[in-house]
Structure formats: structure tokens, C-alpha cells
Design a protein around this motif. Sequence first.
Motif, PDB file in Angstrom:
ATOM      1  N   LEU A  13      23.775  54.460  75.091  1.00  0.00           N
ATOM      2  CA  LEU A  13      23.859  55.119  73.553  1.00  0.00           C
ATOM      3  C   LEU A  13      24.572  54.158  72.264  1.00  0.00           C
ATOM      4  O   LEU A  13      25.334  53.990  73.109  1.00  0.00           O
ATOM      5  N   SER A  14      23.325  54.349  72.051  1.00  0.00           N
ATOM      6  CA  SER A  14      24.356  52.603  70.669  1.00  0.00           C
ATOM      7  C   SER A  14      24.196  53.484  69.221  1.00  0.00           C
ATOM      8  O   SER A  14      23.772  54.349  68.647  1.00  0.00           O
ATOM      9  N   ILE A  15      24.430  52.142  68.404  1.00  0.00           N
ATOM     10  CA  ILE A  15      24.308  53.265  66.768  1.00  0.00           C
ATOM     11  C   ILE A  15      23.399  52.629  65.965  1.00  0.00           C
ATOM     12  O   ILE A  15      22.867  53.068  65.263  1.00  0.00           O
ATOM     13  N   SER A  16      22.388  52.272  66.933  1.00  0.00           N
ATOM     14  CA  SER A  16      21.125  52.568  66.165  1.00  0.00           C
ATOM     15  C   SER A  16      20.072  54.145  66.387  1.00  0.00           C
ATOM     16  O   SER A  16      19.805  54.251  65.670  1.00  0.00           O
ATOM     17  N   SER A  17      20.807  54.250  67.401  1.00  0.00           N
ATOM     18  CA  SER A  17      20.546  55.985  67.347  1.00  0.00           C
ATOM     19  C   SER A  17      21.271  56.697  66.686  1.00  0.00           C
ATOM     20  O   SER A  17      20.908  57.438  65.989  1.00  0.00           O
ATOM     21  N   THR A  18      22.490  56.339  66.090  1.00  0.00           N
ATOM     22  CA  THR A  18      23.708  56.829  64.607  1.00  0.00           C
ATOM     23  C   THR A  18      22.470  56.742  63.495  1.00  0.00           C
ATOM     24  O   THR A  18      22.020  57.700  62.637  1.00  0.00           O
ATOM     25  N   LEU A  19      21.555  55.502  63.286  1.00  0.00           N
ATOM     26  CA  LEU A  19      20.918  54.856  62.198  1.00  0.00           C
ATOM     27  C   LEU A  19      19.046  56.153  62.195  1.00  0.00           C
ATOM     28  O   LEU A  19      18.938  56.805  61.121  1.00  0.00           O
ATOM     29  N   LYS A  20      19.029  56.440  63.422  1.00  0.00           N
ATOM     30  CA  LYS A  20      17.855  57.053  64.237  1.00  0.00           C
ATOM     31  C   LYS A  20      17.639  58.021  63.483  1.00  0.00           C
ATOM     32  O   LYS A  20      17.454  59.241  63.594  1.00  0.00           O
ATOM     33  N   PHE A  21      18.964  59.658  63.385  1.00  0.00           N
ATOM     34  CA  PHE A  21      19.425  60.335  63.544  1.00  0.00           C
ATOM     35  C   PHE A  21      18.930  61.085  63.142  1.00  0.00           C
ATOM     36  O   PHE A  21      18.137  62.078  62.790  1.00  0.00           O
ATOM     37  N   SER A  22      19.200  60.813  61.582  1.00  0.00           N
ATOM     38  CA  SER A  22      18.443  61.934  59.910  1.00  0.00           C
ATOM     39  C   SER A  22      16.834  61.279  60.910  1.00  0.00           C
ATOM     40  O   SER A  22      16.380  62.512  59.773  1.00  0.00           O
ATOM     41  N   GLU A  23      16.717  60.756  61.212  1.00  0.00           N
ATOM     42  CA  GLU A  23      14.464  60.385  61.766  1.00  0.00           C
ATOM     43  C   GLU A  23      14.516  61.603  62.327  1.00  0.00           C
ATOM     44  O   GLU A  23      13.838  62.595  62.290  1.00  0.00           O
ATOM     45  N   GLU A  24      15.081  61.600  63.217  1.00  0.00           N
ATOM     46  CA  GLU A  24      15.327  62.328  64.601  1.00  0.00           C
ATOM     47  C   GLU A  24      15.609  64.133  64.456  1.00  0.00           C
ATOM     48  O   GLU A  24      15.250  64.942  64.782  1.00  0.00           O
ATOM     49  N   LEU A  25      16.871  64.148  63.391  1.00  0.00           N
ATOM     50  CA  LEU A  25      16.652  65.780  63.213  1.00  0.00           C
ATOM     51  C   LEU A  25      16.823  66.163  62.450  1.00  0.00           C
ATOM     52  O   LEU A  25      18.222  65.207  61.565  1.00  0.00           O
ATOM     53  N   ASN A  26      16.962  66.967  60.924  1.00  0.00           N
ATOM     54  CA  ASN A  26      17.660  67.476  60.558  1.00  0.00           C
ATOM     55  C   ASN A  26      18.081  68.715  59.928  1.00  0.00           C
ATOM     56  O   ASN A  26      17.840  69.532  59.802  1.00  0.00           O
ATOM     57  N   VAL A  27      19.306  68.301  59.840  1.00  0.00           N
ATOM     58  CA  VAL A  27      20.817  68.830  60.373  1.00  0.00           C
ATOM     59  C   VAL A  27      20.606  69.714  59.051  1.00  0.00           C
ATOM     60  O   VAL A  27      20.928  69.061  57.855  1.00  0.00           O
ATOM     61  N   ALA A  28      21.312  71.129  60.051  1.00  0.00           N
ATOM     62  CA  ALA A  28      21.156  71.982  58.806  1.00  0.00           C
ATOM     63  C   ALA A  28      23.240  71.220  57.450  1.00  0.00           C
ATOM     64  O   ALA A  28      23.541  71.168  58.324  1.00  0.00           O
ATOM     65  N   SER A  29      22.523  71.947  56.585  1.00  0.00           N
ATOM     66  CA  SER A  29      24.099  71.149  55.925  1.00  0.00           C
ATOM     67  C   SER A  29      25.154  71.963  56.110  1.00  0.00           C
ATOM     68  O   SER A  29      26.483  71.248  55.617  1.00  0.00           O
ATOM     69  N   LYS A  30      25.304  72.886  56.640  1.00  0.00           N
ATOM     70  CA  LYS A  30      26.591  74.102  56.885  1.00  0.00           C
ATOM     71  C   LYS A  30      27.079  73.244  57.498  1.00  0.00           C
ATOM     72  O   LYS A  30      28.336  73.563  57.881  1.00  0.00           O
ATOM     73  N   LEU A  31      26.460  72.493  58.863  1.00  0.00           N
ATOM     74  CA  LEU A  31      27.572  71.678  59.986  1.00  0.00           C
ATOM     75  C   LEU A  31      27.956  71.066  59.198  1.00  0.00           C
ATOM     76  O   LEU A  31      28.336  70.214  58.396  1.00  0.00           O
ATOM     77  N   ARG A  32      29.709  71.116  60.061  1.00  0.00           N
ATOM     78  CA  ARG A  32      30.358  69.669  58.868  1.00  0.00           C
ATOM     79  C   ARG A  32      30.171  68.281  59.922  1.00  0.00           C
ATOM     80  O   ARG A  32      30.361  68.881  61.097  1.00  0.00           O
ATOM     81  N   LYS A  33      30.525  67.212  59.821  1.00  0.00           N
ATOM     82  CA  LYS A  33      30.512  65.906  60.169  1.00  0.00           C
ATOM     83  C   LYS A  33      31.888  65.827  60.602  1.00  0.00           C
ATOM     84  O   LYS A  33      32.582  64.917  59.321  1.00  0.00           O
ATOM     85  N   PHE A  34      32.334  65.745  61.888  1.00  0.00           N
ATOM     86  CA  PHE A  34      33.970  65.695  61.979  1.00  0.00           C
ATOM     87  C   PHE A  34      33.372  63.556  62.243  1.00  0.00           C
ATOM     88  O   PHE A  34      32.497  63.185  62.545  1.00  0.00           O
ATOM     89  N   THR A  35      34.619  62.744  61.885  1.00  0.00           N
ATOM     90  CA  THR A  35      34.770  61.787  62.172  1.00  0.00           C
ATOM     91  C   THR A  35      35.214  61.529  64.228  1.00  0.00           C
ATOM     92  O   THR A  35      35.895  62.618  64.096  1.00  0.00           O
ATOM     93  N   PHE A  36      35.166  60.727  65.040  1.00  0.00           N
ATOM     94  CA  PHE A  36      36.129  60.543  66.512  1.00  0.00           C
ATOM     95  C   PHE A  36      37.128  60.970  66.458  1.00  0.00           C
ATOM     96  O   PHE A  36      37.894  61.277  66.919  1.00  0.00           O
TER      97      PHE A  36
END
Length: 476
Positions: free
Chosen positions: A98-121
Motif C-alpha cells: 500500500l502506498s501513497i497512490s492509494s491515499t490519492l485514490k481514497f476519495s474516489e474509492e469511498l465517500n467517507v461520512a463527514s462525521k468521522l475524524r481524520k487522524f494523523t499517524f
Amino acid sequence: MALEAGAIKKEVILDVGKSKGRNKKDGGETETGCWVSTGRFFGSFIFSRTKVDSSTSGPAAPFESNSTNEKSRDQPVASLGSSTITSNTGSTSSTSKLSISSTLKFSEELNVASKLRKFTFNELKLATRNFRPDSILGEGGFGFVFKGWVEENGTAPVKPGTGLTVAVKTLNQDGHQGHKEWLAEIDLLGHLSHPNLVRLIGFCIEDDQRLLVYEFMPRGSLENHLFRRSLPLPWSIRIKIAFGAAKGLAFLHEEAQRPIIYRDFKTSNILLDTEYNAKLSDFGLAKDGPAGDRTHVSTRVMGTYGYAAPEYVLTGHLSSKSDVYSFGVVLLELMTGRRSMDKRRPNGEQSLVGWARPFLGDKKKLYQLIDPRLEGHFSVKGAEKAAQLAVRCLGRDPKARPMMSEVVEALKLLPNLKDMASSSTFFKAMQVDSARSNPNASNGIGMQAASKQRNGHPTSPYPHPLQSPKPNVKES
């Protein structure tokens, strides 16, 4: 078992079919040839290719915690089929690339609910004190689960015992569950909310890191309480847990915007809060139910040996009634205190469903089915109704099994029944008869009656067997 505050375990998917590919059947996607077997594992606490500091001199954050880890004492459950390990996606390759390419595709793969918090590693690394071993809550097929602390309404790490206690599930990139299951978990729990489903708080996707952040369930899993604690769960709490878990399944099947089949209903995936309210966890295997007038979806056989419905194992045909069967197995576990599969027991008793069937339809034999540690402190009518419900859920014809909403209604009245078996003349007579015929019985009322007499009253072999565990609201 995603968020369990106890047992350390690892699930592996074993190939039991000849085909590892995908094909089309009944108008839907067919996945063939996999099975999950539950085993026990404890190895290095650091998951592969993470950015965890290698220093062991202290935590990454400037605070300490007293959290501890309880190792599993269970024996492995025997697997079914070959030992070829595959990924959940049907590929024999690892998800480690898994690499940064999947990070870039993330928004295309899944419409994440806005209520979820986005944490950094880095935030999660600090929240779990650099993923220290004494922060481990458990492990599943996905990866290790760590206890952590974050802001009540934010993502920043805080001192242990303050803020919001969370369970951080990491993706083991060398494991069998990967990015697809990570996405499925977010897709489901990111859009669903119910009192009997564990709450997904947020996620982290950064380079090759995949983490999920859940509410912390302080009492851990039902499996832990049923099979690892010396203090047995009282009958009333068992019924309460069954009722809550049934409501969670009923919501998925009948109330969610789209019908969802859980596919992995078992005691380790039922988590408990301080008041023993049950919440379903670990939705990596969940699948959309059939659409339109279709009765099932065709899919690869996945789940845990001992809980899967027989028609699903044989044909790969999955429906909501497959979950109903699994519920029947868990209901039996609650009633008997026995595991769904236990190779340590004698032949004829290793499969709980096979062993229990003759007892379920006979009121006179029903007493021998109930967990002997309860020592008669269970409702006679409640046990009879629970047995009748188990028979319906475990029916060989899936069409004859009840809907989960019917199961909820059947369980609703059971907590109010107060006719204790210990006060029954028939129960006392059976104690005596059983003790005479089989004084060394390992399961059933024989062991109770065979206990030493003191002043005319039996002395329990279990210290304080009916003392209800006290709720502990302190989560740190």
C-alpha cells in the motif's frame, strides 16, 4: 474481535476450495474457497513497516498509563481445509505494498461520512504511547488493537485517563485482511449509527498506514466473560446481552438503508460497555444483502468455524438467515457456557450444536443443558423459551428460521421471568438423581449435586457464583 479489552488472538483465512478465483453465479459475484479459523497468537507487538520508534526507553508521549494486557489461555480451534493462507480479496499476494497512490485514490474509492475524524499517524502514535505493548487490547485478522486517549472533540493526543478513551486498530500489512476490509469497515460504520453497533470515531490513511479509531468498550468481549473468567455471568446479564446483540443484527437486516449481512457473528465480536450493553464490532466481512426479489448473494465462504450456517458452507449462498443461524449458536453458548467448537471435549460433545440438539426439545433434559456454574439460578420458563428460540434459529431450512426482529420480540420478555430453577422441586430431584448416576459429570447438574454437603446445604465448587460483576466506570 476488534476492540476486545482482553484476549490476544489472530484469525487466518484458510483455502478450502480448489478455485481461488472469481466467477459469476446467480447474477452476482461469486467468491470461492476461503474459510476463517480462529487461533491464538502473541508475537512482536510492533506491526510491520510502521513508523513506530524503535526506542524502548519510554513512551513517545510525556505521560504514563497503568493499562495492562491479558493473554489468551484458549486452545486453538481446529481449522477446516488446507492451510494455504490467502488474502480476503482472493489473492495470495500481501497488502504490504500500500502506498501513497492509494491515499490519492481514497476519495474516489469511498465517500467517507463527514462525521468521522481524520487522524494523523503521529497523533495516534502519541495517543497510544508509541504503540507500547502494555497498550495492546488484542489482535484480530486486521492487526493489533491499542488503547489510546485523544481529545473529546478533536484528534490531538492527551494524557492517559483524560479526554476520550479509544481503541486504535492497526492494519498488519503482512496479514490477510487488508485495504479492502479497511474500506468496508469505514463504508459501513461511517454511515451507520445504532446503540448496538460499536461507534467508529475516525481513521488514519497516511502513506502505507491504515488505522481505525473506535470507542473503547471497557468490558471487552462476550467471549472473554463466558470462557475466560472464573466468575460466571448471571443469567439476567446473559439474556440482556443476547437481547442487545439481536437488536444490532435486526437493525442491519431490516432497518439500515440497505440490508447488510454481518457474516461474522460470534462471541468475540460482541463487545460490552460498563453496563453490559452489547455492541457488534468488526465489520470487515459484512456484505450487502440481496437486492430485489433475490433470496441470497453468492460469495466466498468466510466466517468462523462453528458459527457459519451449514447451507452457506456447502453452497456459498449467503442471506440474512445465515446470521440468524450464527445467532442461534451464540444463544446456545450463553445458555450452556460451552464454546461452539471445543476439540478438548469427548467425541460427540465437540460441536455444541450437535451435542445440544437432543436437549433442546425435551423439558426434562433442558436442565442438563444450562451452564452448571449457574447452579440453578436461572429462570425455568426463560430457559425453555430460549431453547425454543435456539431451535428455530438453528433450523436446517433457512427459510424456516425467524427474522431477527422476531428474535428481538421473543427475547424482550425473558428478563422479567423470575421463576428460578433452584426453587423447583423437580430440579432438586434431578440433582439427586444425576449425582447418583454420574457423580463426576463435567457438565450438567451432577457436578452441582455432588458438591459437599454442609449443614444440609450444598457447598458450591465455585466461590460466589451469583455475584454480579460490578460496573466499573473508570476507563483508564
